[in-house]
Design a protein around this motif. Structure first.
Motif, PDB file in Angstrom:
ATOM      1  N   ARG A   1       0.823  -1.212   0.000  1.00 28.15           N
ATOM      2  CA  ARG A   1       0.000   0.000   0.000  1.00 28.15           C
ATOM      3  C   ARG A   1       0.857   1.262   0.000  1.00 28.15           C
ATOM      4  O   ARG A   1       0.457   2.288  -0.532  1.00 28.15           O
TER       5      ARG A   1
ATOM      6  N   ARG B   1      -4.544   7.887   1.069  1.00 29.83           N
ATOM      7  CA  ARG B   1      -5.496   6.822   0.735  1.00 29.83           C
ATOM      8  C   ARG B   1      -5.685   5.813   1.868  1.00 29.83           C
ATOM      9  O   ARG B   1      -6.612   4.989   1.816  1.00 29.83           O
ATOM     10  N   VAL B   2      -4.806   5.844   2.869  1.00 32.58           N
ATOM     11  CA  VAL B   2      -4.907   4.888   3.982  1.00 32.58           C
ATOM     12  C   VAL B   2      -5.782   5.503   5.068  1.00 32.58           C
ATOM     13  O   VAL B   2      -5.364   6.403   5.796  1.00 32.58           O
ATOM     14  N   LYS B   3      -7.009   5.009   5.179  1.00 33.55           N
ATOM     15  CA  LYS B   3      -7.986   5.565   6.099  1.00 33.55           C
ATOM     16  C   LYS B   3      -8.003   4.795   7.421  1.00 33.55           C
ATOM     17  O   LYS B   3      -7.639   3.607   7.462  1.00 33.55           O
TER      18      LYS B   3
ATOM     19  N   HIS C   1     -10.232   3.294   9.125  1.00 34.33           N
ATOM     20  CA  HIS C   1     -10.996   2.032   9.165  1.00 34.33           C
ATOM     21  C   HIS C   1     -10.354   0.930   8.335  1.00 34.33           C
ATOM     22  O   HIS C   1     -10.787  -0.228   8.386  1.00 34.33           O
ATOM     23  N   SER C   2      -9.320   1.275   7.558  1.00 36.27           N
ATOM     24  CA  SER C   2      -8.764   0.302   6.612  1.00 36.27           C
ATOM     25  C   SER C   2      -7.603  -0.492   7.176  1.00 36.27           C
ATOM     26  O   SER C   2      -7.091  -1.386   6.495  1.00 36.27           O
TER      27      SER C   2
ATOM     28  N   THR D   1      -6.140  -2.827  10.535  1.00 37.74           N
ATOM     29  CA  THR D   1      -6.521  -3.533  11.759  1.00 37.74           C
ATOM     30  C   THR D   1      -5.381  -3.588  12.760  1.00 37.74           C
ATOM     31  O   THR D   1      -5.425  -4.353  13.712  1.00 37.74           O
TER      32      THR D   1
ATOM     33  N   CYS E   1      -6.356  10.566   7.585  1.00 41.89           N
ATOM     34  CA  CYS E   1      -5.625   9.497   6.899  1.00 41.89           C
ATOM     35  C   CYS E   1      -4.419   9.134   7.753  1.00 41.89           C
ATOM     36  O   CYS E   1      -4.209   9.680   8.838  1.00 41.89           O
TER      37      CYS E   1
END
Length: 351
Positions: free
Chosen positions: A66, A117-119, A121-122, A124, A193
């Motif tokens: 990512r 782009r890394v939110k 909620h994305s 864990t 983000c």
């Protein structure tokens, strides 16, 4: 782990960790040697920035594929190791205040786009920061308030027993945080983000092919994307024309990645930079005093240079903190007095 103590390099210079670089015995030989970083947090370390993830290695593992240009990881027994990036730091190639080539600045801009782009909620990955220090999605005012609160409670108040006299002689009182809050309030909402939060020249490594790698993710967090730009600009010390170009390219890139990420940047960037300047006052005062106290004998030239650095950061933060800039004589005398009353063995300040 290496099979030969003679090939181990370290400890490497670093503030947060004691780090060793090792080739692993039996590891497949590639065209270029592969080495790995083995490190542990330094004991008794003062943290001046909040940590939000339980493990840097867990975060890096989750970001593989990512985010480009981050270290690979392997598990060697009970130890999680990061691949050591062979190359030169950006700071070794281009010192503070120097411009950097467009080929490298372009890779930094690309990194910002990937981060946008890394939110929250994305991922864990386990987070350790408490709810007190977390703001609701898009609440940029709340995000900055929690950064201020951390500086106030965990840097200023926590270190008051040892640094009260020095803080007060330099004019740094609790009221400064109220002034800071008034100065930086009213931010535009932006989608949160992932932030690296420490993008300076020593955390970028340029390899032999000119590829830029980003290391040291221990201060990463979720929050206002503009804060990452402000921190980057403050730490990089770009020439003014390159700072302007970087800001313009950042706006274009993060808007493409996550619309709304640059909303209100013209009014808000100066406020976030003001916070960084204010934060540096407290961290630099503490670090400078402790570095002087570590000397076997207090060197007068070293003391004068240290006093000049403290005065410089205080001068930059006079407006957001509502404080004056003490004279060089006052700063130097205050640091000398503090050092003379510090117990380096017990790590405590004598009354």
């Amino acid at each position: 782990m290496s099979g030969d103590a003679g090939v181990v390099e370290g400890p490497l210079h670093g503030y947060h960790h004691e780090t060793y670089v090792v080739p692993l015995a039996g590891w497949a030989v590639e065209a270029e040697p592969v080495r790995w970083k083995c490190r542990e947090p330094r004991p008794g370390l003062l943290w001046f920035d909040r940590r939000c993830f339980a493990s840097e290695e867990q975060l890096l593992r989750a970001l593989q594929g990512r985010i480009e240009g981050i270290p690979d990881l392997i598990q060697a027994g009970s130890a999680g190791l990061q691949r050591f990036i062979e190359g030169e730091t950006l700071g070794a190639l281009y010192g503070s205040g120097d411009g950097i080539p467009r080929s490298l600045s372009g890779q930094i801009v690309s990194l910002f786009g990937q981060l946008a782009r890394v939110k929250p909620h994305s991922l864990t990955v386990k987070r350790t920061c408490t709810s007190v220090y977390r703001a609701a999605e898009g609440d940029t005012d709340g995000f900055l308030e929690r950064l201020i609160l951390f500086t106030e409670e965990e840097v200023y108040q926590r270190n008051m027993p040892d640094f009260r006299g020095l803080f007060h002689e330099l004019g740094l009182y609790e009221a400064s945080f109220g002034t800071l809050r008034e100065h930086v309030s009213g931010l535009t909402r932006r989608p949160f983000c992932l932030l690296h939060a420490d993008l300076h020249r020593e955390n970028f490594v340029v390899d032999g092919a000119g590829r830029l790698w980003t290391i040291d993710w221990e201060l990463a967090m979720f929050g206002d994307p503009l804060y990452d730009l402000a921190t980057h600009l403050y730490l990089m010390r770009y020439p003014s024309d390159q700072e302007d170009r970087m800001t313009e390219r950042w706006c274009e890139t993060v808007e493409s990645a996550a619309p709304g990420s640059s909303a209100g940047w013209e009014a808000d960037l100066p406020k976030l930079l003001a916070y960084k300047k204010a934060q540096s006052v407290f961290t630099d005062v503490i670090r400078t005093a402790l570095s002087l106290a570590e000397q076997a004998e207090l060197d007068e030239d070293l003391l004068v240079r240290a006093g000049g650095r403290v005065r410089e950061v205080m001068s930059a933060a006079t407006e957001p903190l509502g404080v004056g800039t003490p004279s060089e004589e006052v700063v130097t005398a205050s640091l000398r007095k503090w050092c003379e009353n510090y117990d380096p063995v017990g790590g405590e300040h004598r009354p």
